[in-house]
Write a protein that holds these residues in place. Sequence first.
Motif, mmCIF file in Angstrom:
data_model
loop_
_atom_site.group_PDB
_atom_site.id
_atom_site.type_symbol
_atom_site.label_atom_id
_atom_site.label_comp_id
_atom_site.label_asym_id
_atom_site.label_seq_id
_atom_site.Cartn_x
_atom_site.Cartn_y
_atom_site.Cartn_z
ATOM 1 N N HIS A 157 61.976 4.487 -70.482
ATOM 2 C CA HIS A 157 63.215 4.722 -69.739
ATOM 3 C C HIS A 157 64.192 5.541 -70.559
ATOM 4 O O HIS A 157 64.009 5.748 -71.767
ATOM 5 N N THR B 90 59.939 -0.197 -81.111
ATOM 6 C CA THR B 90 60.491 0.725 -80.111
ATOM 7 C C THR B 90 59.918 2.123 -80.360
ATOM 8 O O THR B 90 59.806 2.548 -81.517
ATOM 9 N N ARG C 34 65.286 -11.975 -82.382
ATOM 10 C CA ARG C 34 65.542 -10.521 -82.492
ATOM 11 C C ARG C 34 66.993 -10.293 -82.084
ATOM 12 O O ARG C 34 67.426 -10.722 -81.013
ATOM 13 N N ARG D 32 74.087 -2.354 -79.931
ATOM 14 C CA ARG D 32 73.943 -0.992 -79.418
ATOM 15 C C ARG D 32 75.274 -0.413 -78.958
ATOM 16 O O ARG D 32 76.110 -1.120 -78.402
HETATM 17 C C1 SIN Z 1 65.037 -2.208 -77.996
HETATM 18 O O1 SIN Z 1 65.374 -3.377 -77.763
HETATM 19 O O2 SIN Z 1 64.365 -1.891 -78.979
HETATM 20 C C2 SIN Z 1 65.426 -1.106 -77.064
HETATM 21 C C3 SIN Z 1 66.585 -1.457 -76.226
HETATM 22 C C4 SIN Z 1 66.838 -0.402 -75.172
HETATM 23 O O3 SIN Z 1 65.967 -0.105 -74.386
HETATM 24 O O4 SIN Z 1 67.932 0.151 -75.124
#
Ligand code: SIN
Length: 294
Positions: free
Chosen positions: A106, A133, A269, A273
Amino acid sequence: MPWETHLLDKSIACEVVGLQLWEPVDDRTIDELRALWARHPVLVFRRQALSEDELADFSARFGSLERVVRTDWASPVRPEVGVISNLKDGKGKPIGGLGDGEIQWHSDQSYMLYPATGAMLYALELPPEGGTTSWVDLSAAYEGLPDRLKRAVEGCRAIFDYAKRLAGYQGVDRVISEEAKRKTPPILHPLVHTHPVTGRKALYLDSTTTIGIEGMDERSGSALLEEIYKHATQPEFVYRHHWQVGDALLWDNGFTMHRREPFDPSARRLMKRTTMFLSRERHIVPEGSLVAAT
Ligand code: SIN
């Protein structure tokens, strides 16, 4: 502050070594980082130790901070910071969003008319396995398209709908406020853009929100999108990041998609962000239209 760069994988990801982001970063360095970011959509800063204010203030040097529609994931201390975590508070309420499941390919904010395409993610606690990721370079993916598909996507607009993304979430993440619903009607964005700095063309995609292509019947639109996603997410276009505590990654959603692998729900975790509006002079910033208005 002397710093250097190391390419991590082909050209998509670049590590910046020598900057301590909790210290003041001068304007010249920010300009150099902006120029670097235009060419490498994922910048990796390791061994950082950032408060929410430091994370937000550094991010804001690249563009004004967006308070995303998921106000339920916002930090109570600095609301421009989103909490991405599977952790719960003492009453069993999630402290943030996105849990422990897989998040498919995404692009953040693709469901917004004016997406804030800059993002920074900072790792505070990580599971022993999983939760990795990856980012896909949608300029390289465009360039690798067969001519037939380049012709097929030229001039096309896809329909992006946040309702599709919500349906793929786990548990309470599926529920949004009435205000968030109002802010996220189905919209259109062109599938191909040109980067204002490099002149390279790139796809703009989000497999979790696209539901079709304007002017195409549902079956043909889905078939074309399916073919494009299959091509674009091939390993040759992907950078897979193995997180370490203290990593802070800056990425440009204008010509990338990312996905997260699931992890053990009993592991911890915790990520934080930020989301930034980037300038059209330096970044691909898709401009949307309302589906209903066309
Ligand atoms: C993640 O949790 O590594 C990614 C989070 C996201 O999709 O923004």
